[in-house]
Design an enzyme around this catalytic site. Structure first.
Site, PDB file in Angstrom:
ATOM      1  N   LYS A  22       0.842  -1.208   0.000  1.00  0.00           N
ATOM      2  CA  LYS A  22       0.000   0.000   0.000  1.00  0.00           C
ATOM      3  C   LYS A  22       0.872   1.251   0.000  1.00  0.00           C
ATOM      4  O   LYS A  22       0.677   2.158  -0.812  1.00  0.00           O
ATOM      5  CB  LYS A  22      -0.894   0.006   1.248  1.00  0.00           C
ATOM      6  CG  LYS A  22      -1.587   1.347   1.474  1.00  0.00           C
ATOM      7  CD  LYS A  22      -2.464   1.352   2.696  1.00  0.00           C
ATOM      8  CE  LYS A  22      -1.783   1.752   3.981  1.00  0.00           C
ATOM      9  NZ  LYS A  22      -1.502   3.193   4.132  1.00  0.00           N
ATOM     10  N   ASN A  23       1.826   1.296   0.916  1.00  0.00           N
ATOM     11  CA  ASN A  23       2.599   2.534   1.076  1.00  0.00           C
ATOM     12  C   ASN A  23       3.572   2.797  -0.071  1.00  0.00           C
ATOM     13  O   ASN A  23       4.076   3.908  -0.212  1.00  0.00           O
ATOM     14  CB  ASN A  23       3.358   2.516   2.410  1.00  0.00           C
ATOM     15  CG  ASN A  23       2.424   2.750   3.588  1.00  0.00           C
ATOM     16  OD1 ASN A  23       1.240   3.042   3.402  1.00  0.00           O
ATOM     17  ND2 ASN A  23       2.941   2.622   4.801  1.00  0.00           N
ATOM     18  N   CYS A 116      -4.691  13.044  12.855  1.00  0.00           N
ATOM     19  CA  CYS A 116      -5.412  11.782  12.782  1.00  0.00           C
ATOM     20  C   CYS A 116      -5.224  11.087  14.117  1.00  0.00           C
ATOM     21  O   CYS A 116      -4.523  11.588  14.992  1.00  0.00           O
ATOM     22  CB  CYS A 116      -4.936  10.927  11.626  1.00  0.00           C
ATOM     23  SG  CYS A 116      -3.344  10.210  11.882  1.00  0.00           S
ATOM     24  N   ARG A 121       0.478  14.945  13.101  1.00  0.00           N
ATOM     25  CA  ARG A 121       0.927  14.764  11.725  1.00  0.00           C
ATOM     26  C   ARG A 121       0.914  16.050  10.883  1.00  0.00           C
ATOM     27  O   ARG A 121       0.146  16.179   9.919  1.00  0.00           O
ATOM     28  CB  ARG A 121       0.112  13.648  11.060  1.00  0.00           C
ATOM     29  CG  ARG A 121       0.250  12.354  11.835  1.00  0.00           C
ATOM     30  CD  ARG A 121      -0.400  11.199  11.182  1.00  0.00           C
ATOM     31  NE  ARG A 121       0.412  10.592  10.143  1.00  0.00           N
ATOM     32  CZ  ARG A 121       0.053   9.481   9.496  1.00  0.00           C
ATOM     33  NH1 ARG A 121      -1.079   8.889   9.765  1.00  0.00           N
ATOM     34  NH2 ARG A 121       0.842   8.981   8.589  1.00  0.00           N
ATOM     35  N   ASP A 304       4.763   0.816  12.034  1.00  0.00           N
ATOM     36  CA  ASP A 304       3.564   0.151  11.512  1.00  0.00           C
ATOM     37  C   ASP A 304       3.455  -1.311  11.946  1.00  0.00           C
ATOM     38  O   ASP A 304       2.462  -1.970  11.637  1.00  0.00           O
ATOM     39  CB  ASP A 304       3.540   0.234   9.973  1.00  0.00           C
ATOM     40  CG  ASP A 304       3.167   1.626   9.490  1.00  0.00           C
ATOM     41  OD1 ASP A 304       2.804   2.472  10.317  1.00  0.00           O
ATOM     42  OD2 ASP A 304       3.245   1.862   8.266  1.00  0.00           O
ATOM     43  N   ARG A 397      -8.699  -0.278   4.759  1.00  0.00           N
ATOM     44  CA  ARG A 397      -7.860   0.754   4.146  1.00  0.00           C
ATOM     45  C   ARG A 397      -6.524   0.175   3.710  1.00  0.00           C
ATOM     46  O   ARG A 397      -5.933   0.646   2.738  1.00  0.00           O
ATOM     47  CB  ARG A 397      -7.572   1.888   5.155  1.00  0.00           C
ATOM     48  CG  ARG A 397      -8.703   2.865   5.346  1.00  0.00           C
ATOM     49  CD  ARG A 397      -8.226   4.028   6.188  1.00  0.00           C
ATOM     50  NE  ARG A 397      -6.875   4.400   5.799  1.00  0.00           N
ATOM     51  CZ  ARG A 397      -5.892   4.707   6.641  1.00  0.00           C
ATOM     52  NH1 ARG A 397      -6.097   4.724   7.936  1.00  0.00           N
ATOM     53  NH2 ARG A 397      -4.702   5.029   6.200  1.00  0.00           N
TER      54      ARG A 397
HETATM   55  C1  UD1 Z   1       4.351   7.032   6.302  1.00  0.00           C
HETATM   56  C2  UD1 Z   1       3.489   5.806   6.166  1.00  0.00           C
HETATM   57  C3  UD1 Z   1       2.973   5.351   7.524  1.00  0.00           C
HETATM   58  C4  UD1 Z   1       4.140   5.164   8.490  1.00  0.00           C
HETATM   59  C5  UD1 Z   1       5.033   6.406   8.523  1.00  0.00           C
HETATM   60  C6  UD1 Z   1       6.287   6.212   9.357  1.00  0.00           C
HETATM   61  C7  UD1 Z   1       2.521   6.081   3.961  1.00  0.00           C
HETATM   62  C8  UD1 Z   1       1.311   6.359   3.151  1.00  0.00           C
HETATM   63  N1  UD1 Z   1       2.373   6.107   5.292  1.00  0.00           N
HETATM   64  O1  UD1 Z   1       3.522   8.061   6.814  1.00  0.00           O
HETATM   65  O2  UD1 Z   1       2.261   4.134   7.359  1.00  0.00           O
HETATM   66  O3  UD1 Z   1       3.651   4.900   9.783  1.00  0.00           O
HETATM   67  O4  UD1 Z   1       5.444   6.757   7.187  1.00  0.00           O
HETATM   68  O5  UD1 Z   1       7.018   5.142   8.885  1.00  0.00           O
HETATM   69  O6  UD1 Z   1       3.574   5.795   3.438  1.00  0.00           O
HETATM   70  N2  UD1 Z   1       6.242  14.887  10.481  1.00  0.00           N
HETATM   71  C9  UD1 Z   1       6.346  16.235  10.733  1.00  0.00           C
HETATM   72  N3  UD1 Z   1       6.182  17.108   9.698  1.00  0.00           N
HETATM   73  C10 UD1 Z   1       5.931  16.686   8.421  1.00  0.00           C
HETATM   74  C11 UD1 Z   1       5.839  15.295   8.173  1.00  0.00           C
HETATM   75  C12 UD1 Z   1       6.005  14.413   9.224  1.00  0.00           C
HETATM   76  O7  UD1 Z   1       6.561  16.656  11.870  1.00  0.00           O
HETATM   77  O8  UD1 Z   1       5.789  17.530   7.532  1.00  0.00           O
HETATM   78  C13 UD1 Z   1       6.372  13.931  11.606  1.00  0.00           C
HETATM   79  C14 UD1 Z   1       5.060  13.151  11.791  1.00  0.00           C
HETATM   80  O9  UD1 Z   1       4.132  13.868  12.588  1.00  0.00           O
HETATM   81  C15 UD1 Z   1       5.540  11.899  12.450  1.00  0.00           C
HETATM   82  C16 UD1 Z   1       6.922  11.685  11.824  1.00  0.00           C
HETATM   83  O10 UD1 Z   1       7.306  12.936  11.272  1.00  0.00           O
HETATM   84  O11 UD1 Z   1       5.684  12.075  13.832  1.00  0.00           O
HETATM   85  C17 UD1 Z   1       6.950  10.630  10.745  1.00  0.00           C
HETATM   86  O12 UD1 Z   1       6.052  10.944   9.739  1.00  0.00           O
HETATM   87  P1  UD1 Z   1       6.282  10.524   8.219  1.00  0.00           P
HETATM   88  O13 UD1 Z   1       7.527   9.735   8.074  1.00  0.00           O
HETATM   89  O14 UD1 Z   1       6.129  11.740   7.382  1.00  0.00           O
HETATM   90  O15 UD1 Z   1       5.028   9.582   7.984  1.00  0.00           O
HETATM   91  P2  UD1 Z   1       4.034   9.577   6.769  1.00  0.00           P
HETATM   92  O16 UD1 Z   1       4.747   9.799   5.494  1.00  0.00           O
HETATM   93  O17 UD1 Z   1       2.863  10.434   7.082  1.00  0.00           O
END
Ligand code: UD1
Length: 418
Positions: A22-23, A116, A121, A304, A397
């Protein structure tokens, strides 16, 4: 409303096939927005999050056509360049259309995803790097408005190795003028897969899988013909299902190297694990040791799989300290496991799990997010009596036919419509 009903206490056995990731699939589908024409993706899992992505692509004037696990996407000239709230709120990864649309069309309006269940996030690590590449960005009325005459390459150092942020900026940088160097990027296999797909479309990218990615911008890209990697989180969940039931389960069509952190932890617990080129087998174990766990960016232990691993630790010999380092609120499954009789002391980002083999009993429980759903199903499989998991739309999902796959391994599990 659908629920999943489990009558556990039976050791699973047999072989089960991993679905497409999925990711990995989500960013690849958004990468299609970088090139006009017909793209073809193989091994795309049939999931609600993929449906939401198709809905957004359709809204952006793309046609999507599915045959089995092949998904074709025809990218036409878009009308409105808007990702509306109604679609984005269903799936946070919709923010991944920001980089490609801005880079190719010079303007885009995307709804803010909002928080969420598992944490706040924010998207600052998507926005600030785009500004550094020359985008003008305003946030108003719940929307991100981004414009740029032409994005220009720069050196960007991420504060945190964000997966989505890395992917968004990588996609944008493929069409920048000049060279972009991204430092402290995510090294997840899904980021590597995106880089490979972009390269197959004509992008000039190097360094994926390391902490520095270099991208030399090109004028345009070709449509993709690409097959999605296997889902390491699904494969890990299936291995843990075998482990928690003391079963003998071989997970095939996966990438063992992507599961290294989990395989190591299972070995530390005392499980015997065998691996081949594209399979991993967990062998029967009557009593396993509790081990501590810290989640971390890849190649560390994936957040995850934290909830599913916690289910395993409720049945371990000893006490396990589980520390969640990626998301600030990813322990909602603790309360539900406690309803089944688990003894867990949760603090903000640390949970102390007091293992007690056979100490769970079947109960009605409620899924709170995608991976928590899987955790509760695993706990149900390890438990005598009936467990009924509700709110399984979270499960749909991100897991393709999980109950059918588990039933194929001998689990007494079924979906019921109430
Ligand atoms: C992706 C995965 C999710 C997984 C996560 C961490 C997808 C669709 N989802 O989510 O399943 O759990 O990686 O491996 O691929 N953060 C910030 N600012 C930002 C972006 C992120 O502070 O602009 C923080 C987030 O709040 C979180 C951390 O960074 O605490 C990690 O987030 P991130 O690696 O971005 O996760 P996702 O890409 O949302």
């Amino acid at each position: 409303m659908d629920v999943i009903v489990i009558n556990g206490g039976k050791a699973l056995s047999g072989s089960v096939t991993t679905s497409g990731s999925k990711n990995a699939a989500l960013p690849l589908l958004f990468a299609a927005l970088l090139a006009k024409g017909e793209h073809s993706f193989e091994n795309v899992p049939q999931l609600k999050d993929i449906d939401s992505t198709e809905l957004l692509l359709n809204h952006l004037n793309c046609e999507t056509y599915r045959t089995g696990n092949q998904l074709k996407v025809t990218v036409n000239e878009p009308g409105e360049l808007v990702a509306p709230y109604d679609i984005v709120r269903k799936m946070r990864a919709s923010i991944l259309c920001l980089g490609p649309l801005l880079a190719r069309h010079g303007r885009v309006k995307v709804s803010l995803p909002g928080g969420c269940a598992i944490g706040s996030r924010p998207i600052n690590l998507h926005i600030e790097p785009l500004q550094q590449l020359g985008a003008h960005i305003e946030i108003e009325n719940g929307y991100v408005f981004a414009t740029a005459k032409k994005l220009v390459g720069d050196r960007i150092v991420f504060d945190f190795a964000t997966v989505g942020g890395t992917e968004n900026i990588m996609m944008a940088a493929t069409l920048c003028r000049g060279t972009t160097v991204l430092e402290n990027v995510a090294r997840e296999p899904e980021v590597v897969d995106l880089a490979r797909c972009l390269r197959s479309m004509g992008a000039k990218i190097e360094g994926e899988g390391t902490s520095t990615i270099t991208i030399e911008g090109v004028d345009e890209l070709e449509p993709a013909a690409y097959s999605v990697i296997p889902d390491r989180i699904e494969a890990g969940t299936l291995l843990l299902a075998g482990a928690i039931t003391g079963g003998d389960v071989k997970v095939v069509k996966c990438v063992p190297g992507d599961l290294y952190a989990l395989i190591n932890k299972l070995a530390d617990c005392g499980f015997e694990i065998e691996t081949g080129e594209d399979w991993v087998r967990v062998k029967p174990c009557k009593q396993w040791r509790a081990v501590d766990l810290d989640t971390a960016p890849h190649p560390g232990f994936p957040t995850d799989l934290q909830a599913q691993f916690m289910a395993l630790m409720t049945q371990a010999n000893g006490t396990s300290v589980i520390t969640e380092r990626i998301f600030e609120n990813r322990f909602m499954h603790v309360q539900e496991l406690a309803r089944m009789g688990a003894n867990i002391t949760p603090e903000t980002q640390v949970a102390v799990v007091h293992g007690n083999k056979g100490g769970l009993s079947g109960a009605p429980v409620m899924a709170t997010d995608l991976r928590a759903s899987a955790c509760l199903i695993l706990a149900g499989l390890a438990t005598e009596g009936e467990t009924v998991v509700s709110r399984i739309y979270h499960l749909d999902r991100g897991y393709e036919n999980l109950e059918a796959k588990l039933a194929g391994l001998g689990a007494r599990i079924e979906r019921r419509s109430l």
